[in-house]
Design an enzyme around this catalytic site. Structure first.
Site, PDB file in Angstrom:
ATOM      1  N   GLU A  88      -9.847   5.491   2.802  1.00 34.86           N
ATOM      2  CA  GLU A  88     -10.813   4.456   3.497  1.00 34.86           C
ATOM      3  C   GLU A  88      -9.795   3.293   3.800  1.00 34.86           C
ATOM      4  O   GLU A  88      -8.851   3.161   3.093  1.00 34.86           O
ATOM      5  CB  GLU A  88     -11.784   3.809   2.377  1.00 34.86           C
ATOM      6  CG  GLU A  88     -11.202   2.925   1.440  1.00 34.86           C
ATOM      7  CD  GLU A  88     -10.263   3.478   0.482  1.00 34.86           C
ATOM      8  OE1 GLU A  88     -10.171   4.606   0.500  1.00 34.86           O
ATOM      9  OE2 GLU A  88      -9.382   2.664  -0.304  1.00 34.86           O
TER      10      GLU A  88
ATOM     11  N   LYS B 281       0.830  -1.186   0.147  1.00 35.64           N
ATOM     12  CA  LYS B 281       0.151  -0.050  -0.112  1.00 35.64           C
ATOM     13  C   LYS B 281       0.746   1.248  -0.087  1.00 35.64           C
ATOM     14  O   LYS B 281       0.355   2.244  -0.647  1.00 35.64           O
ATOM     15  CB  LYS B 281      -1.055  -0.153   1.237  1.00 35.64           C
ATOM     16  CG  LYS B 281      -1.965  -1.085   1.157  1.00 35.64           C
ATOM     17  CD  LYS B 281      -2.987  -0.756   0.093  1.00 35.64           C
ATOM     18  CE  LYS B 281      -4.357  -1.703   0.089  1.00 35.64           C
ATOM     19  NZ  LYS B 281      -4.993  -1.497  -1.092  1.00 35.64           N
TER      20      LYS B 281
ATOM     21  N   SER C 171       1.840  -9.582  -0.761  1.00 31.16           N
ATOM     22  CA  SER C 171       1.492  -8.236  -0.498  1.00 31.16           C
ATOM     23  C   SER C 171       1.549  -7.697   0.615  1.00 31.16           C
ATOM     24  O   SER C 171       1.750  -6.469   0.816  1.00 31.16           O
ATOM     25  CB  SER C 171       0.242  -8.163  -1.358  1.00 31.16           C
ATOM     26  OG  SER C 171      -0.856  -8.722  -0.757  1.00 31.16           O
TER      27      SER C 171
END
Lengths: 267, 396
Positions: B111, B89, B378
């Site tokens: 969010e 991210k 990830s």
């Protein structure tokens, strides 16, 4: 041929006043009670109605309409109920439009939805999240069906954008009075008047102002510069807050009378 | 305006389905992104941040003991879990934080589902001195308490969202409402490749570094391209990130693993492409979990980060043209892979990434020992310790 909505704006122009347009989600609080509320509003001087298609992800709506949509969805409201409510509004003599987010239209079938609106006496559809870039199929279907297409402009809209979007509107142009979601506000922002005059510079269509209007004073103020005054959350809140269903109907009747007086005092 | 219609679409998918109030902000963002792409000062600042702050390039780890359970295929992990803040991210967040500054805005909203994007956003806000508000579903706040604490420690305000399913979908609704209201001062730092144009393109551009690095690393390490690249897909940003550099390499299979929850047949899942239909959600046209009236159906997954009833429009397009394939991994299968990687390799993966690992077990068995599989790891699993302990009935 004019739609009933277009006829209404000719009429109020002749009477030198603004139209009072109410919003209620279909199926709120139930299918039948929503119809009763519509009949009550019609009797109390509301000129036209927007029937909301309750949607699971209403990003333009504040807490009040979200709550009403939740109640309606839990009651099982779908396209069938929306169309039935529309038909009822037409039968009590109110020019009626449906206000809906785009996905329910796409799911129903764009062409079929436009035809169903006409079939049930609707004058048009307000699409708050459909951009003109995505509307080519909608334009074809609504033109063929003879429906008014109403898009929402915002205070942040550029002059170019205002020209492009209002060129795609018919019936009226919806001017959002402020940057934000639906819901009653203490004051109507100065941005509303400015937006209306920027739309007038490019369009001859009637202009209705929505978002935040809830009182007679505000209705009078907005009627001074707009052709229509849209009130939604204030009616819904009255219904939500009432101790009983009958009290709720009495409340919205009295509010509608106040607002109907307001839209006649603005000029 | 005219060119948005072409640029912002992936075949019939993508586009902009948003209130008119946001058009100006989306245009401004598109312009900022387009000019930043060609601005060497911007690019070098971002590169330097990745080098000195994110910890890029992320390494590749071959997992031989794990691979014994996957048909003995060679399995190589792209270690995005080792990035600062613990997932991919951060790649997108640093890029958008730089754009926020470029646009002269001083407040970001975000969010978050699993909390990884929220933590990354709060981190970037601290680094750049921006005000940060994170919207998070009440249900996710409960599932991801550790990340909530991290965001608060980083100085962000975490706003619980109590509407709808109280998960990621509703957090996005609330963030959009905030954005419509405060658009002048605020950038909506969307965390995935969904939402209205330019988000799907822009977020992909910030994430594609994963695949660019991995492609080079693999050519150097094993001397050829992998047979398949695997990644989990919720909104789809880590998957697009690792897929993108391989799209022209038609010999490389691109496999996205969606969250199958309790199983597609139960209806309780988050496998949007596998089990959904075409619709519009959160400003973009793609695959959506919806009912016959176009109402969004609540998704279900043990993984908060995959618990989303939509998917990025580029994935919908890659699926339709047959360039990428999408399969569903159930909760149980994902948790088995979670446990297996932990015990065979000493790496605790995020439950999201465990879906990709489960996919690698399946595909490894299908392709056998000659196959080379590249898997995007990830995120790391620290945030999932409680969920996993609960699942495996480990007393804490």
């Amino acid at each position: 041929m004019r739609t009933p909505l277009e006829e209404l704006f000719v009429k109020v122009r002749n009477e030198n006043r603004a139209a009072l347009i109410a919003y209620l989600p279909a199926g709120f609080p139930t299918l039948q009670k929503c119809k009763d509320a519509i009949a009550t509003l019609a009797a109390a001087g509301v000129d036209a109605i927007e029937i909301g298609f309750p949607y699971s992800d209403p990003v333009m709506d504040g807490a009040t309409i979200q709550e009403a949509a939740d109640i309606s969805l839990k009651g099982g409201t779908g396209a069938v109920e929306v169309l039935e409510t529309l038909k009822f509004a037409h039968e009590v003599g109110l020019p009626a439009v449906v206000m809906t987010y785009w996905n329910p239209i796409e799911r129903y079938g764009v062409d079929a939805f436009a035809k169903a609106i006409v079939h049930n006496g609707g004058s048009g559809v307000i699409t708050p999240d459909l951009t003109i870039e995505e509307s080519s199929q909608w334009k074809r279907s609504t033109t063929e069906a003879g429906l008014n297409t109403i898009y929402v402009l915002a205070p942040s809209s550029t002059q170019d954008r205002i020209a492009a979007v209002s060129a795609e509107c018919s019936g009226f142009v919806y001017a959002a009075s402020l940057m934000g979601v639906t819901g009653a506000r203490a004051t109507i922002s100065a941005g509303a008047r400015e937006l209306v005059s920027r739309i007038r510079a490019t369009s001859n269509l009637p202009i209705s102002v929505g978002l935040g209007v809830s009182t007679r004073d505000q209705a009078r103020n907005v009627a001074g510069f707009a052709d229509g005054v849209i009130v939604g959350s204030a009616f819904i809140k009255a219904l939500l807050d009432a101790k009983s269903y009958e009290e709720g109907l009495a409340e919205i009747s009295s509010l509608a009378r106040q607002l109907a007086a307001g839209v006649r005092e603005g000029r | 305006m005219g060119n948005v219609e072409i640029i912002g679409h992936f075949g019939p998918y993508g586009g902009r389905f948003v209130p008119e109030a946001l058009i100006g902000a989306l245009d401004e963002l598109e312009e900022a992104h387009n000019s930043a792409i060609h601005d060497s000062a911007f690019q070098s600042e971002l590169r330097n941040l990745h080098l000195t702050y994110t910890g890029r390039p992320s390494i590749i780890t071959e997992v031989k003991r794990f691979a014994e359970h996957a048909g003995d295929a060679r399995i190589l992990l792209k270690r995005e879990d080792l990035n600062h803040t613990g997932s991919h991210k951060i790649n997108n967040v640093l890029g958008q934080a730089l754009l926020t500054r470029r646009m002269g805005k001083n407040r970001i909203i975000a969010e978050t589902g699993a909390g990884q994007h929220g933590v990354a956003s709060a981190t970037a806000a601290a680094l750049f001195g921006l005000e940060c508000v994170v919207y998070m579903g009440e249900e996710d706040i409960r599932r991801q308490a550790l990340n909530v604490a991290r965001m608060k420690l980083l100085g962000a305000e975490v706003v619980p969202v109590r509407t709808g399913s109280r998960t990621l979908k509703d957090a996005i609704n609330e963030a959009m409402r905030d954005w419509v209201t405060n658009v002048e001062s605020t950038h909506y730092l969307l965390g995935t490749v969904a939402g209205p144009h330019p988000f799907p393109t822009m977020v992909r551009d910030f994430q594609k570094i994963i695949g660019e690095e991995a492609r080079e690393q693999l050519l150097e390490l094993v001397g050829r391209l992998p047979d398949a690249v695997l990644a989990c897909v919720g909104g789809g940003s880590n998957a697009i990130g690792i897929f993108h550099a391989f799209i022209p390499d038609t010999s490389v299979r691109l496999i996205g693993l969606e969250a199958g929850g309790d199983g597609i047949e139960t209806g309780r899942h988050a496998a949007t492409i596998t089990g959904g239909s075409v619709g519009v959600l959160h400003g973009t046209r793609s695959y959506v979990l919806q009912d016959s009236n176009g109402q969004t159906i609540e998704s279900h997954s043990i993984s908060a980060g995959l618990d989303y009833p939509g998917v990025g429009p580029e994935h919908a397009y890659l699926h339709d043209i047959g360039r990428a394939e999408y399969r569903a991994i159930n909760d149980d299968e994902a948790m088995e892979a979670f446990s297996l990687l932990s015990r065979t390799e000493g790496i605790i993966p995020a439950i999201e990434s465990a879906h990709a690992l489960a996919g690698a077990i399946r595909v490894g068995k299908e392709l056998g020992p000659d196959a080379i599989l590249l898997v995007n790891l990830s995120g790391r699993g620290d945030k999932d310790v409680e969920t996993a302990a609960d699942y495996f009935k480990i007393e804490l």
